[in-house]
Enzyme design. Structure first.
Site, short mmCIF file in Angstrom:
data_model
loop_
_atom_site.label_atom_id
_atom_site.label_comp_id
_atom_site.label_asym_id
_atom_site.label_seq_id
_atom_site.Cartn_x
_atom_site.Cartn_y
_atom_site.Cartn_z
N GLU A 120 2.31 46.03 -8.80
CA GLU A 120 1.05 45.49 -9.30
C GLU A 120 0.44 46.44 -10.33
OE1 GLU A 120 -2.01 45.45 -6.29
OE2 GLU A 120 -3.15 43.94 -7.40
N GLU A 138 -4.01 39.11 1.34
CA GLU A 138 -4.29 38.32 0.15
C GLU A 138 -3.26 37.19 0.07
OE1 GLU A 138 -6.31 39.32 -4.12
OE2 GLU A 138 -5.59 40.92 -2.86
C1 BGC Z 1 -4.95 40.00 -7.08
C2 BGC Z 1 -4.52 39.79 -8.49
C3 BGC Z 1 -5.49 38.82 -9.06
C4 BGC Z 1 -6.78 39.56 -9.10
C5 BGC Z 1 -7.89 38.96 -9.85
C6 BGC Z 1 -6.26 40.68 -7.10
O1 BGC Z 1 -6.77 41.00 -5.87
O2 BGC Z 1 -4.00 40.65 -6.33
O3 BGC Z 1 -3.24 39.72 -8.77
O4 BGC Z 1 -5.13 38.19 -10.21
O5 BGC Z 1 -7.19 39.97 -7.83
O6 BGC Z 1 -8.13 39.77 -10.85
#
Ligand code: BGC
Length: 744
Positions: free
Chosen positions: A626, A339
């Protein structure tokens, strides 16, 4: 000269390998000054006569390549010799390699390209230009493969072969001089432990979750291999755990030359604390051969904090490292899995804290520039900037797109640059215009594809999306961003009457639809908002809903107490814990302390059961997680699909610690801390708190400590700054330059 340079590429597609582009040059006369500019579609590294040039890594950085790509300028005068060899290595980087998710690559182009031009000024005043063209030669290199997500292979035994002469490349974008900060190697950490895991794996622990790469100095047999993978945590049995990296391999492979070797990736980086050496040519590991190199945007540190509670100090440490790890040219969500993207919501949530910790003005000037460039004609702002999704577009989501309004306003408060605000003002208005335009109701944002109160636990143990109604969140942010447009417009002397009217309408519509008898109305089903994972029953009576109504001022004075009581009750019923996600968490303590519940705010801050900030601290975190319970009480992990241990969003709590507990708050009428509200709210649970900020107007410090039941205060106000002091007893005074002491 720039115009004489051609974009070039290799006659043979390098695939995942990084080829080197070479030009030999003999200066005709004595050189007075030589300046070289370079850029790439991909990431490049520059060498002159074998010496790596410049402090930057991962150049040219990451921008919205379709709109602009940066070039860097180097003074290379001292490097030129009678026979000068210029070499540029180019890896796939963000533009060509895997990005978005690991199954998507070639986002911008299917091959790398580069461009360079050098101006040589001779002592006699004449110039010579060296520019990229078909005369440059292409060679293979020891980097036989490199991917940002998957890691790099460096083979010091690989034959270096001539591929042929470069060919022109048709690159359609605009070259701009570097607008952001340099990405640089910042510090080096030694391993703190060499571990043999229960499975027998050989693992190095660097003691800190970080972003960068491992540098290895080693001498071994020619052809010997080192194979290493990276991870953030060990599992409950103490084994290496990389499932949360998803498809990102994070695998570096080094093949030894037989001489003294120095290995590190040139075109890739990893997010890690632990490194597993699955192949290593020696019996024992000499930790002196290994260093973790911390890499991020070069930002000046501006904020410091220390208190009498070690857990809160560790939390602060984790917040700082969360920012270091994720401010790598673009404010990313995380630095490790497949990501590492510029998620607008995450950036928006954390930007106020970010601007306390570090000087992020230039960093955000660049990224917000890309947000503006990528903004749709209709005003929409995507969930990810730079957008790098093929076909699959990220959502246009409330609280994510609102980065377009929230960040400019926070930058203005922190740095006070009206010029920048003016530049960003059209983007702010367009985003509000977008929300205004989406149906079915003019003054509400109903339906759409939102991320909601991302990762709030009230959505259910395994859900990604919290329970709070997305219609409610979207319409509340519609009101909030409209308010920010009004505030910004007032600063700029713009006519904002239209937005004042819009705000009143949105506010009234919000109250009409979402509130009843002074509280969030009984639940209604969201208009049309599919969930990402599990079906979540959306609710309007949630902690986050109450927090937004209170923080955004969507209530009447007579309703205030009822709303506050309801929030307090919900927190208490939840065991004095939050149930908020990315959307509600940044504001919850502010709302409590603004409405007479500072003690409860402290209780939440000090809470150790999940969801809480100290839960991760108790589980050994060295960066922000997270997910509130990324590692569960029984030691097992939350779902690997969404379980980063280096996501800064919840670190936003520091703006409460700094602004409320320590009490330093910038004010819009005299931004950049020229005038501040100085209103500390001490609490015995911290013992003492000491914070300072190197503002644009000098160092401001707020320090309080307890002796018995008496609180002692010490404030430092620099020349030119006015502080409006308000102590908890109600005592007020206006402070100008000096050091002050109070007790009460
Ligand atoms: C990310 C988040 C992002 C989200 C969207 C995820 O995969 O890691 O931090 O804001 O997707 O909701």
């Amino acid at each position: 000269m720039k115009s004489a340079a051609k974009w070039i590429t290799s006659p043979r597609n390098a695939g995942e390998a990084a080829f080197t582009y070479r030009k030999d040059f003999v200066p005709a006369k004595a050189v007075k000054k030589a300046t070289l500019c370079a850029s790439a579609i991909g990431v490049y590294a520059l060498w002159i006569n074998g010496t790596r040039v410049g402090k930057g890594v991962l150049t040219p950085g990451w921008t919205s390549y379709a709109h602009r790509v940066q070039y860097q300028t180097y003074d290379v005068t001292d490097l030129l010799t009678a026979n000068t060899r210029i070499e540029l290595g180019v890896g796939q980087g963000w533009a060509v390699g895997y990005i978005g998710y690991a199954n998507t690559n070639h986002f911008f182009d299917d091959k790398v390209s580069l461009i360079a031009w050098m101006d040589v000024l001779y002592e006699d005043g004449t110039h010579e230009a060296i520019v990229t063209d078909e005369s440059w030669e292409v060679y293979t290199s020891e980097v036989t493969s490199s991917e940002i997500y998957h890691g790099e292979t460096v083979d010091k035994t690989a034959p270096i072969e001539r591929v042929g002469n470069a060919i022109p490349s048709d690159v359609k974008t605009k070259l701009v001089p570097q607008v952001g900060e340099w990405i640089t190697e910042q510090e080096r950490l030694a391993p703190v432990e060499v571990i043999r895991t229960p499975k027998g794996e050989l693992v190095l622990d660097f003691g800190q979750n970080l972003t960068g790469y491992v540098e290895i100095r080693i001498k071994g047999k020619r052809g010997d291999r080192i194979v290493m993978r990276h991870a953030e945590v060990l599992d409950q049995d103490g084994n290496f755990y990389a499932a949360n990296m998803r498809a990102a391999k994070n695998r570096n492979v080094y093949v030894l030359s037989g001489g003294e070797d120095l290995f590190k990736p040139t075109y890739s980086f990893q997010g890690f604390r632990y490194v597993r050496l699955s192949q290593y040519p020696f019996e024992t590991v000499d930790v002196n051969n290994f260093r973790a190199v911390v890499v991020h945007s070069e930002l000046k540190r501006t904020g410091w904090f220390h208190c009498g509670n070690e857990k809160i100090n560790q939390l602060y440490h984790n917040i700082i490292w969360g920012q270091k790890s994720n401010y790598l040219d673009v404010p990313t969500d995380c630095p490790q899995r497949d990501e590492r993207l510029g998620w607008t919501g995450d950036a928006q949530v954390f930007c106020r804290t970010a601007a306390i910790n570090f000087d992020v003005e230039r960093f955000f000037r660049k990224w917000m520039g890309d947000v503006a460039l990528e903004q749709g004609k209709d005003g929409h702002v995507l969930g990810v900037v730079p957008n790098c999704f093929h076909g699959y577009s990220t959502r246009i989501s409330a609280a994510w797109g609102d980065a377009a309004c929230v960040i400019p306003w926070q930058l203005y408060l922190a740095y006070g640059d009206r010029g920048l605000l003016k530049k960003q003002f059209p983007m702010m208005k367009k985003w509000v215009g977008y929300m205004h335009s989406v149906g079915p109701e003019e003054f509400l944002w109903l339906g759409g594809r939102h991320y909601g109160d991302w990762l709030a636990i009230d959505g259910g143990e395994d859900a990604c999306e919290g329970a709070t109604s997305k219609d409610l969140i979207a319409s509340a942010f519609f009101a909030y961003s409209t308010q920010l447009v009004i505030q910004a417009g007032e600063v700029l002397g713009e006519d904002v009457s239209e937005y004042r009217e819009l705000y009143q309408n949105v506010r009234a519509a919000f109250r009409g639809r979402f509130m009843k008898d002074g509280l969030p109305a009984p639940n209604s089903i969201d208009a049309d908002s599919p969930t990402l994972s599990l079906q979540v029953q959306s609710r309007q009576m949630t902690q986050t809903a109450l927090v937004l109504i209170l923080y955004f001022g969507l209530y009447e004075a007579s309703e205030r107490q009822g709303l506050v009581d309801a929030l307090v009750d919900m927190i208490r019923e939840n065991g004095t814990r939050m149930a908020t996600g990315f959307v509600g968490t940044p504001y919850i303590l502010h709302v409590l302390s603004e409405h007479g519940h500072t003690d409860l705010a402290y209780e939440l801050l000090m809470q150790e059961k999940s969801p809480s900030w100290l839960y991760s601290v108790n589980h050994g975190a060295t960066t922000m997680w997270e997910h509130w319970n990324g590692i569960k009480d029984d030691g097992s992990f939350w779902r690997p699909a969404m379980n980063s241990f280096n996501h800064y969003a919840y670190g936003a709590v520091f703006d409460w610690i700094f602004g409320v507990s320590c009490g330093i708050r910038p004010i819009a009428e005299a931004p950049a801390y020229k005038e501040i509200l100085l209103a500390p709210s001490p609490n015995k649970c911290l013992g003492f708190a000491d914070t300072s900020i190197a503002s644009r107007h000098g160092l401001i410090r707020s320090h309080w400590y307890y002796k018995g039941d008496t609180v002692y205060y010490e404030f430092e106000i620099p020349c030119g700054v006015t502080a409006h002091l308000r102590l908890p007893s109600g005592y007020t005074e206006t402070l100008t330059a000096g050091i002050y002491h109070f007790a009460e």
